[in-house]
Design a protein around this motif. Structure first.
Motif, mmCIF file in Angstrom:
data_model
loop_
_atom_site.group_PDB
_atom_site.id
_atom_site.type_symbol
_atom_site.label_atom_id
_atom_site.label_comp_id
_atom_site.label_asym_id
_atom_site.label_seq_id
_atom_site.Cartn_x
_atom_site.Cartn_y
_atom_site.Cartn_z
ATOM 1 N N LEU A 1 -6.830 4.495 5.312
ATOM 2 C CA LEU A 1 -7.147 3.233 5.980
ATOM 3 C C LEU A 1 -8.621 3.152 6.313
ATOM 4 O O LEU A 1 -9.252 4.154 6.643
ATOM 5 N N MET A 2 -9.169 1.944 6.233
ATOM 6 C CA MET A 2 -10.448 1.641 6.862
ATOM 7 C C MET A 2 -10.146 0.520 7.838
ATOM 8 O O MET A 2 -9.904 -0.626 7.429
ATOM 9 N N LEU A 3 -10.090 0.844 9.117
ATOM 10 C CA LEU A 3 -9.778 -0.140 10.144
ATOM 11 C C LEU A 3 -10.940 -1.112 10.316
ATOM 12 O O LEU A 3 -11.990 -0.959 9.695
ATOM 13 N N SER A 4 -10.770 -2.095 11.154
ATOM 14 C CA SER A 4 -11.811 -3.110 11.303
ATOM 15 C C SER A 4 -13.035 -2.573 12.034
ATOM 16 O O SER A 4 -14.161 -2.961 11.743
ATOM 17 N N GLY A 5 -12.806 -1.674 12.995
ATOM 18 C CA GLY A 5 -13.903 -1.255 13.855
ATOM 19 C C GLY A 5 -14.172 -2.325 14.900
ATOM 20 O O GLY A 5 -13.414 -3.296 15.044
ATOM 21 N N PRO A 6 -15.275 -2.210 15.650
ATOM 22 C CA PRO A 6 -15.606 -3.199 16.686
ATOM 23 C C PRO A 6 -15.734 -4.607 16.107
ATOM 24 O O PRO A 6 -16.211 -4.793 14.986
ATOM 25 N N ILE A 7 -15.296 -5.598 16.877
ATOM 26 C CA ILE A 7 -15.355 -6.993 16.429
ATOM 27 C C ILE A 7 -16.805 -7.481 16.456
ATOM 28 O O ILE A 7 -17.441 -7.487 17.522
ATOM 29 N N GLY B 1 0.823 -1.215 0.000
ATOM 30 C CA GLY B 1 0.000 0.000 0.000
ATOM 31 C C GLY B 1 0.848 1.251 0.000
ATOM 32 O O GLY B 1 0.571 2.210 -0.732
ATOM 33 N N VAL B 2 1.919 1.266 0.805
ATOM 34 C CA VAL B 2 2.801 2.435 0.879
ATOM 35 C C VAL B 2 3.498 2.689 -0.456
ATOM 36 O O VAL B 2 3.501 3.818 -0.961
ATOM 37 N N VAL B 3 4.097 1.648 -1.040
ATOM 38 C CA VAL B 3 4.831 1.862 -2.289
ATOM 39 C C VAL B 3 3.886 2.207 -3.439
ATOM 40 O O VAL B 3 4.266 2.935 -4.362
ATOM 41 N N SER B 4 2.669 1.703 -3.396
ATOM 42 C CA SER B 4 1.690 2.043 -4.429
ATOM 43 C C SER B 4 1.265 3.499 -4.302
ATOM 44 O O SER B 4 1.104 4.204 -5.304
ATOM 45 N N ALA B 5 1.109 3.968 -3.065
ATOM 46 C CA ALA B 5 0.758 5.368 -2.834
ATOM 47 C C ALA B 5 1.902 6.288 -3.262
ATOM 48 O O ALA B 5 1.676 7.353 -3.833
ATOM 49 N N LYS B 6 3.125 5.867 -2.993
ATOM 50 C CA LYS B 6 4.287 6.658 -3.405
ATOM 51 C C LYS B 6 4.393 6.752 -4.923
ATOM 52 O O LYS B 6 4.972 7.699 -5.457
ATOM 53 N N ALA B 7 3.822 5.761 -5.613
ATOM 54 C CA ALA B 7 3.844 5.761 -7.078
ATOM 55 C C ALA B 7 2.738 6.631 -7.665
ATOM 56 O O ALA B 7 2.606 6.724 -8.883
ATOM 57 N N GLY B 8 1.938 7.256 -6.798
ATOM 58 C CA GLY B 8 0.918 8.188 -7.265
ATOM 59 C C GLY B 8 -0.492 7.660 -7.288
ATOM 60 O O GLY B 8 -1.423 8.382 -7.664
ATOM 61 N N LEU C 1 -6.357 2.590 -0.701
ATOM 62 C CA LEU C 1 -7.064 2.332 0.550
ATOM 63 C C LEU C 1 -6.714 0.929 1.028
ATOM 64 O O LEU C 1 -6.771 -0.026 0.255
ATOM 65 N N ILE C 2 -6.331 0.823 2.295
ATOM 66 C CA ILE C 2 -6.124 -0.480 2.915
ATOM 67 C C ILE C 2 -7.290 -0.736 3.873
ATOM 68 O O ILE C 2 -7.576 0.085 4.747
ATOM 69 N N ILE C 3 -7.961 -1.875 3.691
ATOM 70 C CA ILE C 3 -9.090 -2.240 4.547
ATOM 71 C C ILE C 3 -8.688 -3.403 5.443
ATOM 72 O O ILE C 3 -8.183 -4.421 4.966
ATOM 73 N N ASP C 4 -8.898 -3.247 6.741
ATOM 74 C CA ASP C 4 -8.663 -4.351 7.661
ATOM 75 C C ASP C 4 -9.938 -5.177 7.750
ATOM 76 O O ASP C 4 -10.868 -4.848 8.481
ATOM 77 N N ALA C 5 -9.976 -6.251 6.966
ATOM 78 C CA ALA C 5 -11.145 -7.138 6.952
ATOM 79 C C ALA C 5 -10.921 -8.365 7.827
ATOM 80 O O ALA C 5 -11.674 -9.337 7.731
ATOM 81 N N ASP C 6 -9.895 -8.319 8.656
ATOM 82 C CA ASP C 6 -9.710 -9.379 9.647
ATOM 83 C C ASP C 6 -10.530 -8.990 10.865
ATOM 84 O O ASP C 6 -10.039 -8.333 11.793
ATOM 85 N N LEU C 7 -11.786 -9.367 10.847
ATOM 86 C CA LEU C 7 -12.723 -8.985 11.899
ATOM 87 C C LEU C 7 -12.667 -9.925 13.098
ATOM 88 O O LEU C 7 -13.561 -9.920 13.947
ATOM 89 N N ARG C 8 -11.604 -10.715 13.161
ATOM 90 C CA ARG C 8 -11.396 -11.607 14.297
ATOM 91 C C ARG C 8 -10.162 -11.192 15.103
ATOM 92 O O ARG C 8 -10.184 -11.166 16.325
ATOM 93 N N LYS C 9 -9.091 -10.851 14.364
ATOM 94 C CA LYS C 9 -7.858 -10.422 15.018
ATOM 95 C C LYS C 9 -7.234 -9.295 14.192
ATOM 96 O O LYS C 9 -6.216 -9.480 13.541
#
Length: 243
Positions: A114-120, A56-63, A67-75
């Motif tokens: 970022l879109m974090l996971s939010g509440p589990i 995600g970082v290197v892709s953003a640096k490339a212009g 968006l990175i989504i945390d879809a690990d809604l368990r951990k």
């Protein structure tokens, strides 16, 4: 963001490896516009979150607008990687009638959100496979050039399978010496069972001794994305089909 090598040391060999991975992903399937990518692993602790974050970082640096989504809604762990408070995120966006952009937060890296996971939630698999999840992704694709989804290990729960079934591509992250061939083959089989577009496999934690320091090297295996390989555990994970 001191754990993100691509942010704190963009000229390092490791960052260059992530840029190579980014480029390989871009060329992995020229017939499709790869915009949403699931990052998963066979088992826990193989580096999927670190890989997704640095890509995600290197892709953003490339212009690109990323968006990175945390879809690990368990951990969930993206908030730890970027040192954010996981107060709201994906689980909130899925039950809200507000625009999903309201649940996105910026990072120190320009062009990267970022879109974090939010509440589990009590039912992660059902939520991730819902019509609301698909509708949310459609809305987010209008706002971003590239969306990277950090999903749970595919060999442990079904969440990554569910997500891979309707995302543009999937990357399988494996840690050298961490699992075994049967676990890896099983992970690939699970993804193929849902017709996932497996873009490639990232092998990480390959040691390189250079100047007394232990470094990481990332190697991406492709070919499976083109349907030219098939799983053969007896002679390696992939084997060329006869033509």
């Amino acid at each position: 963001m001191d754990t993100l090598i691509s942010h704190i040391s963009p000229k390092s060999p490791i960052s260059e490896a992530y840029r190579t991975l980014r480029t390989n992903i871009q060329f992995s399937d020229l017939d499709r516009n790869i915009k949403t990518i699931v990052f998963t692993s066979a088992m826990a602790g193989e580096g999927k979150t670190t890989t997704a974050s640095n890509v995600g970082v290197v892709s953003a640096k490339a212009g690109k607008r990323v968006l990175i989504i945390d879809a690990d809604l368990r951990k969930p762990s993206i908030h730890k990687m970027f040192k954010k408070v996981n107060a709201k995120g994906l689980s909130d966006a899925l039950i809200s009638d507000e625009s999903p952009i309201r649940f996105v937060i910026p990072t120190e890296e320009p062009n990267l959100d970022l879109m974090l996971s939010g509440p589990i939630p009590p039912n992660p698999s059902e939520i991730l496979g819902s019509k609301r999840m698909r509708a949310l992704m459609d809305k987010l694709k209008d706002a971003y050039d590239l969306i990277l989804i950090d999903a749970p290990p595919v060999g442990i729960v079904t969440d990554a399978q569910i997500l891979s079934s309707f995302m543009d591509g999937t990357m399988l992250v494996l840690r050298v010496g961490h699992g075994d061939r049967k676990q890896t083959a099983y992970a690939v089989e699970l993804l193929r069972n849902v017709n996932a577009n497996l873009l490639g496999v990232v092998m990480n934690r390959l040691p390189i001794n250079e100047g007394g320091y232990y470094k990481y090297k990332y190697y991406a295996y492709y070919g499976a994305a083109y349907g030219e390989e098939q799983e053969t555990p007896k002679r390696g994970l992939f084997k060329k089909k006869r033509r």
